[in-house]
Design an enzyme around this catalytic site. Sequence first.
Site, PDB file in Angstrom:
ATOM      1  N   SER A  97       0.813  -1.214   0.000  1.00  0.00           N
ATOM      2  CA  SER A  97       0.000   0.000   0.000  1.00  0.00           C
ATOM      3  C   SER A  97       0.847   1.265   0.000  1.00  0.00           C
ATOM      4  O   SER A  97       1.918   1.318   0.621  1.00  0.00           O
ATOM      5  CB  SER A  97      -0.897  -0.001   1.248  1.00  0.00           C
ATOM      6  OG  SER A  97      -1.488   1.257   1.453  1.00  0.00           O
TER       7      SER A  97
ATOM      8  N   GLU B 229       0.180   3.711   1.659  1.00  0.00           N
ATOM      9  CA  GLU B 229       0.203   4.200   3.044  1.00  0.00           C
ATOM     10  C   GLU B 229       1.546   3.903   3.715  1.00  0.00           C
ATOM     11  O   GLU B 229       1.903   4.545   4.705  1.00  0.00           O
ATOM     12  CB  GLU B 229      -0.930   3.562   3.859  1.00  0.00           C
ATOM     13  CG  GLU B 229      -2.312   4.089   3.529  1.00  0.00           C
ATOM     14  CD  GLU B 229      -2.559   5.505   4.038  1.00  0.00           C
ATOM     15  OE1 GLU B 229      -1.945   5.888   5.048  1.00  0.00           O
ATOM     16  OE2 GLU B 229      -3.363   6.229   3.409  1.00  0.00           O
TER      17      GLU B 229
ATOM     18  N   TYR C  47      -2.000   0.181  10.467  1.00  0.00           N
ATOM     19  CA  TYR C  47      -2.223  -0.485   9.182  1.00  0.00           C
ATOM     20  C   TYR C  47      -0.970  -0.397   8.311  1.00  0.00           C
ATOM     21  O   TYR C  47      -0.504  -1.395   7.748  1.00  0.00           O
ATOM     22  CB  TYR C  47      -3.410   0.165   8.463  1.00  0.00           C
ATOM     23  CG  TYR C  47      -3.551  -0.228   7.011  1.00  0.00           C
ATOM     24  CD1 TYR C  47      -4.054  -1.469   6.643  1.00  0.00           C
ATOM     25  CD2 TYR C  47      -3.171   0.653   5.996  1.00  0.00           C
ATOM     26  CE1 TYR C  47      -4.180  -1.832   5.311  1.00  0.00           C
ATOM     27  CE2 TYR C  47      -3.295   0.298   4.655  1.00  0.00           C
ATOM     28  CZ  TYR C  47      -3.804  -0.940   4.318  1.00  0.00           C
ATOM     29  OH  TYR C  47      -3.920  -1.291   3.000  1.00  0.00           O
TER      30      TYR C  47
END
Length: 335
Positions: A134, A136, A158
């Site tokens: 990801s 992120e 996460y």
Amino acid sequence: MSSKVALITGITGQDGSYLAELLLEKGYTVHGVVRRSSTFNTDRIDHIYRDPHDAGARMFLHYGDLTDGQNLTNLVLDVQPDEIYNLGAQSHVRVSFDAPAYTVQTTGVGALNVLEAARQLNKTKPTRVYQASSSEMFGEVVETPQSETTPFSPQSPYACAKVYAFHQTVNYRKSYDLFASNGILFNHESPRRGETFVTRKITRAATRIKLGLQDKLFLGNLDAKRDWGYAKDYVDGMWRMLQHDEPDDFVLATGETQTIRTFLDYAFESLDLDWQKHVEIDPRYFRPAEVDLLLGDYSKAKAKLGWEPTTSCRQLAELMIQSDMDLAKQEAGNV
């Protein structure tokens, strides 16, 4: 047409459903892992799921959980997949602050369980693994745009779990000669996006406001910038990664960034609405640590995989509005 077998974790999610469609179109037999619960959560794949007892069925669902490594290994050895796509996770960034241990177990350790299952199968039959990484992971970015060589600086439980999963994937590739690739995907949306994610939250609310079913939409940081693409484009990139000659890590992105405020403009404008009359800021939706700017460089995927995005952010917003307007009309008809 292919006669390959694929196993998808997270098959009932946005990406899993689009990937299952793509693989079935290419002639694959598709196996999906679903969690056992008291209610069915297969809405996104019901249109492609046939009775498994039908002689023509090429899609099969199995109960399982990413946190149960032995179950996953048993399933992988039983199914004997040519390709494994690990898309399952607790994938909501804001929720990861509320449930960090669960997020790490499913998103981080879950990926390790998939890799270990693949390693066991790989001893007797070659298999290829796609790990859903990801954007992120870049978090508090040190350079813009972000590419495969940009250092990670995760800003949420996460993102930390995804960084762990990324490095385990590289480790299994190097240590066990396993064909394992990371797809570092930037934000990708669609009409099948979960309704707690900001883009879908916006398009659902805008269409309901248009039909008088609600009046207000509560959001957090409108200045966060994201690189938003269309999920259907991105699952094609996942598949291409596992057809490549060598396992590698690839960024999939659009190379353009918009604020949440701009996405609001696109969505509400397409309905001739002024979002400023309906949107209110709610501090509860701010993250403890915010990621302000994500912008991806997909040049490696373009050069090596022949992949590039086909859908602009405005087109994406309009696509989602169109779909959610159908839903809102159904709601209005039931009121």
